[in-house]
Design a protein around this motif. Structure first.
Motif, PDB file in Angstrom:
ATOM      1  N   ALA A 399       0.810  -1.224   0.000  1.00 24.24           N
ATOM      2  CA  ALA A 399       0.000   0.000   0.000  1.00 24.24           C
ATOM      3  C   ALA A 399       0.841   1.270   0.000  1.00 24.24           C
ATOM      4  O   ALA A 399       0.305   2.351  -0.282  1.00 24.24           O
ATOM      5  CB  ALA A 399      -0.938   0.013   1.212  1.00 24.24           C
ATOM      6  N   ARG A 401       3.011   2.141  -2.178  1.00 26.55           N
ATOM      7  CA  ARG A 401       2.961   2.646  -3.554  1.00 26.55           C
ATOM      8  C   ARG A 401       1.576   3.199  -3.881  1.00 26.55           C
ATOM      9  O   ARG A 401       1.446   4.147  -4.660  1.00 26.55           O
ATOM     10  CB  ARG A 401       3.342   1.534  -4.536  1.00 26.55           C
ATOM     11  CG  ARG A 401       3.531   2.020  -5.965  1.00 26.55           C
ATOM     12  CD  ARG A 401       4.101   0.940  -6.846  1.00 26.55           C
ATOM     13  NE  ARG A 401       3.144  -0.131  -7.105  1.00 26.55           N
ATOM     14  CZ  ARG A 401       3.428  -1.228  -7.800  1.00 26.55           C
ATOM     15  NH1 ARG A 401       4.657  -1.412  -8.264  1.00 26.55           N
ATOM     16  NH2 ARG A 401       2.515  -2.136  -8.001  1.00 26.55           N
ATOM     17  N   TRP A 402       0.524   2.616  -3.293  1.00 28.95           N
ATOM     18  CA  TRP A 402      -0.819   3.114  -3.545  1.00 28.95           C
ATOM     19  C   TRP A 402      -0.964   4.554  -3.075  1.00 28.95           C
ATOM     20  O   TRP A 402      -1.682   5.338  -3.693  1.00 28.95           O
ATOM     21  CB  TRP A 402      -1.848   2.239  -2.821  1.00 28.95           C
ATOM     22  CG  TRP A 402      -1.908   0.817  -3.287  1.00 28.95           C
ATOM     23  CD1 TRP A 402      -1.069   0.194  -4.170  1.00 28.95           C
ATOM     24  CD2 TRP A 402      -2.874  -0.158  -2.896  1.00 28.95           C
ATOM     25  NE1 TRP A 402      -1.436  -1.111  -4.346  1.00 28.95           N
ATOM     26  CE2 TRP A 402      -2.544  -1.362  -3.576  1.00 28.95           C
ATOM     27  CE3 TRP A 402      -3.964  -0.138  -2.041  1.00 28.95           C
ATOM     28  CZ2 TRP A 402      -3.283  -2.526  -3.406  1.00 28.95           C
ATOM     29  CZ3 TRP A 402      -4.705  -1.308  -1.878  1.00 28.95           C
ATOM     30  CH2 TRP A 402      -4.368  -2.482  -2.554  1.00 28.95           C
ATOM     31  N   ASN A 405       1.872   6.993  -5.174  1.00 31.81           N
ATOM     32  CA  ASN A 405       1.567   7.259  -6.577  1.00 31.81           C
ATOM     33  C   ASN A 405       0.071   7.420  -6.830  1.00 31.81           C
ATOM     34  O   ASN A 405      -0.345   7.501  -7.987  1.00 31.81           O
ATOM     35  CB  ASN A 405       2.103   6.139  -7.466  1.00 31.81           C
ATOM     36  CG  ASN A 405       3.590   5.924  -7.314  1.00 31.81           C
ATOM     37  OD1 ASN A 405       4.030   5.213  -6.419  1.00 31.81           O
ATOM     38  ND2 ASN A 405       4.372   6.546  -8.164  1.00 31.81           N
ATOM     39  N   LEU A 407      -2.343   5.319  -6.743  1.00 34.13           N
ATOM     40  CA  LEU A 407      -2.844   4.187  -7.538  1.00 34.13           C
ATOM     41  C   LEU A 407      -2.505   4.290  -9.018  1.00 34.13           C
ATOM     42  O   LEU A 407      -2.998   3.498  -9.823  1.00 34.13           O
ATOM     43  CB  LEU A 407      -4.361   4.020  -7.375  1.00 34.13           C
ATOM     44  CG  LEU A 407      -4.859   3.492  -6.025  1.00 34.13           C
ATOM     45  CD1 LEU A 407      -6.384   3.454  -6.000  1.00 34.13           C
ATOM     46  CD2 LEU A 407      -4.296   2.114  -5.712  1.00 34.13           C
ATOM     47  N   GLU A 410      -1.208   1.152 -10.408  1.00 37.81           N
ATOM     48  CA  GLU A 410      -2.074  -0.016 -10.232  1.00 37.81           C
ATOM     49  C   GLU A 410      -3.163  -0.099 -11.299  1.00 37.81           C
ATOM     50  O   GLU A 410      -3.695  -1.186 -11.541  1.00 37.81           O
ATOM     51  CB  GLU A 410      -2.743   0.015  -8.848  1.00 37.81           C
ATOM     52  CG  GLU A 410      -1.852   0.465  -7.699  1.00 37.81           C
ATOM     53  CD  GLU A 410      -0.532  -0.259  -7.623  1.00 37.81           C
ATOM     54  OE1 GLU A 410      -0.520  -1.493  -7.820  1.00 37.81           O
ATOM     55  OE2 GLU A 410       0.489   0.402  -7.355  1.00 37.81           O
ATOM     56  N   THR A 416      -7.041   6.289 -14.082  1.00 41.86           N
ATOM     57  CA  THR A 416      -6.535   7.319 -13.170  1.00 41.86           C
ATOM     58  C   THR A 416      -7.232   8.652 -13.421  1.00 41.86           C
ATOM     59  O   THR A 416      -7.647   9.348 -12.482  1.00 41.86           O
ATOM     60  CB  THR A 416      -5.017   7.497 -13.346  1.00 41.86           C
ATOM     61  OG1 THR A 416      -4.352   6.282 -12.975  1.00 41.86           O
ATOM     62  CG2 THR A 416      -4.495   8.635 -12.478  1.00 41.86           C
ATOM     63  N   HIS A 434      -9.186   9.139  -0.942  1.00 35.78           N
ATOM     64  CA  HIS A 434      -8.301   8.122  -1.540  1.00 35.78           C
ATOM     65  C   HIS A 434      -8.148   6.900  -0.633  1.00 35.78           C
ATOM     66  O   HIS A 434      -7.998   5.779  -1.121  1.00 35.78           O
ATOM     67  CB  HIS A 434      -6.930   8.752  -1.825  1.00 35.78           C
ATOM     68  CG  HIS A 434      -5.932   7.803  -2.397  1.00 35.78           C
ATOM     69  ND1 HIS A 434      -6.047   7.254  -3.656  1.00 35.78           N
ATOM     70  CD2 HIS A 434      -4.777   7.285  -1.877  1.00 35.78           C
ATOM     71  CE1 HIS A 434      -5.016   6.457  -3.886  1.00 35.78           C
ATOM     72  NE2 HIS A 434      -4.244   6.453  -2.833  1.00 35.78           N
ATOM     73  N   CYS A 438      -8.779   3.018  -1.752  1.00 36.10           N
ATOM     74  CA  CYS A 438      -7.792   1.947  -1.556  1.00 36.10           C
ATOM     75  C   CYS A 438      -8.399   0.770  -0.801  1.00 36.10           C
ATOM     76  O   CYS A 438      -8.115  -0.400  -1.112  1.00 36.10           O
ATOM     77  CB  CYS A 438      -6.573   2.479  -0.800  1.00 36.10           C
ATOM     78  SG  CYS A 438      -5.528   3.585  -1.767  1.00 36.10           S
ATOM     79  N   PHE A 441     -10.624  -1.026  -3.139  1.00 31.33           N
ATOM     80  CA  PHE A 441      -9.752  -1.658  -4.134  1.00 31.33           C
ATOM     81  C   PHE A 441      -9.179  -2.972  -3.605  1.00 31.33           C
ATOM     82  O   PHE A 441      -9.148  -3.986  -4.306  1.00 31.33           O
ATOM     83  CB  PHE A 441      -8.626  -0.683  -4.476  1.00 31.33           C
ATOM     84  CG  PHE A 441      -7.772  -1.088  -5.649  1.00 31.33           C
ATOM     85  CD1 PHE A 441      -8.323  -1.229  -6.900  1.00 31.33           C
ATOM     86  CD2 PHE A 441      -6.407  -1.303  -5.499  1.00 31.33           C
ATOM     87  CE1 PHE A 441      -7.539  -1.582  -7.995  1.00 31.33           C
ATOM     88  CE2 PHE A 441      -5.613  -1.661  -6.578  1.00 31.33           C
ATOM     89  CZ  PHE A 441      -6.180  -1.792  -7.830  1.00 31.33           C
ATOM     90  N   LEU A 442      -8.760  -2.980  -2.351  1.00 31.10           N
ATOM     91  CA  LEU A 442      -8.183  -4.189  -1.757  1.00 31.10           C
ATOM     92  C   LEU A 442      -9.239  -5.275  -1.569  1.00 31.10           C
ATOM     93  O   LEU A 442      -9.047  -6.432  -1.970  1.00 31.10           O
ATOM     94  CB  LEU A 442      -7.534  -3.849  -0.415  1.00 31.10           C
ATOM     95  CG  LEU A 442      -6.936  -5.030   0.365  1.00 31.10           C
ATOM     96  CD1 LEU A 442      -5.805  -5.682  -0.435  1.00 31.10           C
ATOM     97  CD2 LEU A 442      -6.418  -4.566   1.721  1.00 31.10           C
ATOM     98  N   GLN A 463       0.926  -6.711  -5.583  1.00 32.80           N
ATOM     99  CA  GLN A 463       1.736  -5.709  -6.271  1.00 32.80           C
ATOM    100  C   GLN A 463       1.513  -5.683  -7.779  1.00 32.80           C
ATOM    101  O   GLN A 463       2.015  -4.791  -8.465  1.00 32.80           O
ATOM    102  CB  GLN A 463       3.215  -5.964  -5.972  1.00 32.80           C
ATOM    103  CG  GLN A 463       3.591  -5.710  -4.519  1.00 32.80           C
ATOM    104  CD  GLN A 463       5.036  -6.067  -4.216  1.00 32.80           C
ATOM    105  OE1 GLN A 463       5.695  -6.796  -4.969  1.00 32.80           O
ATOM    106  NE2 GLN A 463       5.553  -5.547  -3.106  1.00 32.80           N
TER     107      GLN A 463
END
Length: 498
Positions: A399, A401-402, A405, A407, A410, A416, A434, A438, A441-442, A463
């Motif tokens: 997470a 990187r989530w 960046n 997402l 991803e 985006t 956000h 996330c 999303f998970l 990842q």
């Protein structure tokens, strides 16, 4: 977390009917107490209500559906009734004897089955637990298909596919209607930014996305008469920074910063666009000037990705090519490129002002957000949370990187941009909403996550989530779930409007 009573009053504001809800007064089916069902409600909600995502123009209706856990049999019965009524309106269902003397009755065609891959592109197949009543098996195919590919792929109960031209026409009319709403709102002497946010939540049409982003980010004023002078002043100010600072990129004090930027840009995507010399130079100038003017953080890897959506959206004003990923910017006039560069810098700066603690020393903002995400997931889906903990997968490992960046690594760039339509419509969208995106999303991949029994395979999956073929429908579903989580777990205001 909001009380059940408050939640009920909130959702009572909309009295519109949507597929899956009772069209006539029907006694409610007894349900178990909320506390006993809290763990499973999130999963059941998607299974029981996916038939409604694309059935109406008013997205308030989607949130009404998301607010309550409906009885499966009622959902299936009502959904089938909607499909039957729709097929009758299209003339697919004709009474006996209605055929002409020379017209032979067509044999009943079995609705095509839905490959699991289709559902996977739109929602995790782990949520496909809906059980159909006896005798409705033949209806399951079209119902499932309408969940995945709305409008154009829906099959009528008579077995005759709907005309794709009709669906395309309906979709075009809907898009044209939304575009007209934006144009009317933007045409006034003073744009109502609150109404613009509400309208933008569900996505912004491409022809007005650039001006809408500039308004929502706070770069342009709401007053139409003030905008030309503001643009001229801000563009002049940006290029004054270039003249003053950019030559210092080779100085000893700044050369490490410039070197890192120079290394990171070729790693960005889309490569066909970024690696064009003119685009690379623009990105280098934007990132270097921002780093010099924000010494508290300086340049940090991850900031470079945040330039791309703004640049792509603003360059689309001067490029007719639908596939902007491979568009040739050499045909864009130099003055237009200068405008795009300055606008991109200022809008990116506005975004980073709200999340700058993500990029200061030790990145405390990201550390905090990952901890909040972990706590949120433990409340939404304890089974997924325990599974990750059991296999010693730490949230920071995937997470970070989530958050770093947003997402962007991803999901595809088109997704985006659609996400950012909503982020800019939400209060603190990039910093706060956000987190809920996330979390949704998970949990969307819960079945696949729970099937992985090895640390390395589980982390590798997290990842490299399979989102390469995602589109607007997937993002819209993700955002609606995220909004639901925000309402359930953070007393979200009613900010969602079509």
């Amino acid at each position: 977390m909001a009380s059940d009573g408050a939640r009920k009053q909130f959702w009572k504001r909309s009295n519109t009917k949507v597929p899956g809800s009772l069209l006539k007064a029907t006694p409610k089916v007894p349900t178990t107490p909320v506390k006993a069902k809290r763990v499973s409600t999130f999963q059941e909600f998607e299974s029981n209500t996916s038939d409604a995502w694309d059935a109406g123009e008013d997205d308030d209706e989607l949130l009404v559906m998301a607010a309550e856990s409906l009885n499966t049999a009622v959902v299936m019965e009502t959904a089938n009734r909607v499909l039957r009524n729709h097929s009758q309106r299209q003339g697919c269902h004709k009474p006996p004897g209605a055929l002409g003397p020379e017209q032979k009755p067509k044999p009943s065609v079995e609705p095509p089955s839905v490959p699991s891959g289709d559902l996977r592109l739109v929602k995790s197949v782990s949520e496909s637990r809906t059980s159909c009543p006896a005798g409705s098996a033949s209806d399951a195919g079209p119902l499932q298909r309408s969940q995945s590919l709305p409008h154009s792929a829906t099959v009528a109960l008579g077995g005759v596919p709907e005309s794709s031209t009709l669906s395309s026409s309906a979709l075009s009319e809907r898009e044209a209607s939304r575009l007209d709403k934006f144009k009317q709102l933007l045409a006034g002497p003073n744009t109502d930014l609150e109404e613009l946010r509400k309208l933008s939540w569900s996505g912004i049409p491409k022809p007005v996305r650039a001006i809408t982003w500039k308004l929502l980010s706070g770069y342009l004023p709401a007053n139409v008469d003030r905008r030309p002078a503001t643009l001229q002043r801000k563009q002049k100010e940006y290029f004054a920074f270039i003249d003053h600072y950019y030559d210092s990129r080779t100085d000893e004090v700044h050369q490490d910063t410039y070197r890192q930027i120079h290394i990171d840009i070729p790693r960005m995507s889309p490569e066909a666009l970024i690696l064009q010399p003119k685009v690379t130079e623009i990105f280098e100038r934007i990132l270097f000037i921002w780093a010099i003017r924000h010494p508290a953080s300086g340049y940090v890897q991850g900031i470079n990705d945040l330039v791309t959506p703004f640049f792509v959206v603003f360059i689309c004003e001067y490029i007719d090519d639908e596939d902007v990923d491979t568009a040739d910017v050499s045909c864009v006039p130099a003055d237009a490129l200068r405008n795009v560069e300055a606008d991109t810098y200022w809008c990116m700066s506005r975004l980073l002002d709200g999340i700058q603690d993500n990029y200061t020393f030790a990145q405390p903002g990201i550390q905090m957000k990952v901890k909040i995400l972990e706590e949120l997931v433990s409340r939404i889906d304890g089974q997924v949370h325990r599974h990750l903990d059991q296999h010693e997968v730490r949230y920071l490992q995937f997470a970070f990187r989530w958050m770093n960046n947003l997402l962007m690594r991803e999901v595809p760039l088109r997704c985006t941009i659609r996400l950012w339509d909503t982020y800019q419509s939400e209060p603190e969208g990039f910093a706060h909403f956000h987190l809920y995106v996330c979390a949704a999303f998970l949990v969307r991949w819960r079945k696949e996550i729970l099937e992985e029994r090895d640390f390395q395979e589980l982390l590798l999956f997290l990842q490299n989530l399979p989102t390469a073929h995602w589109g607007d429908e997937d993002v819209s579903l993700l955002l609606a779930e995220a909004y639901r989580l925000k309402f359930v777990f953070a007393d979200a205001p009613n900010h969602y409007k079509k």
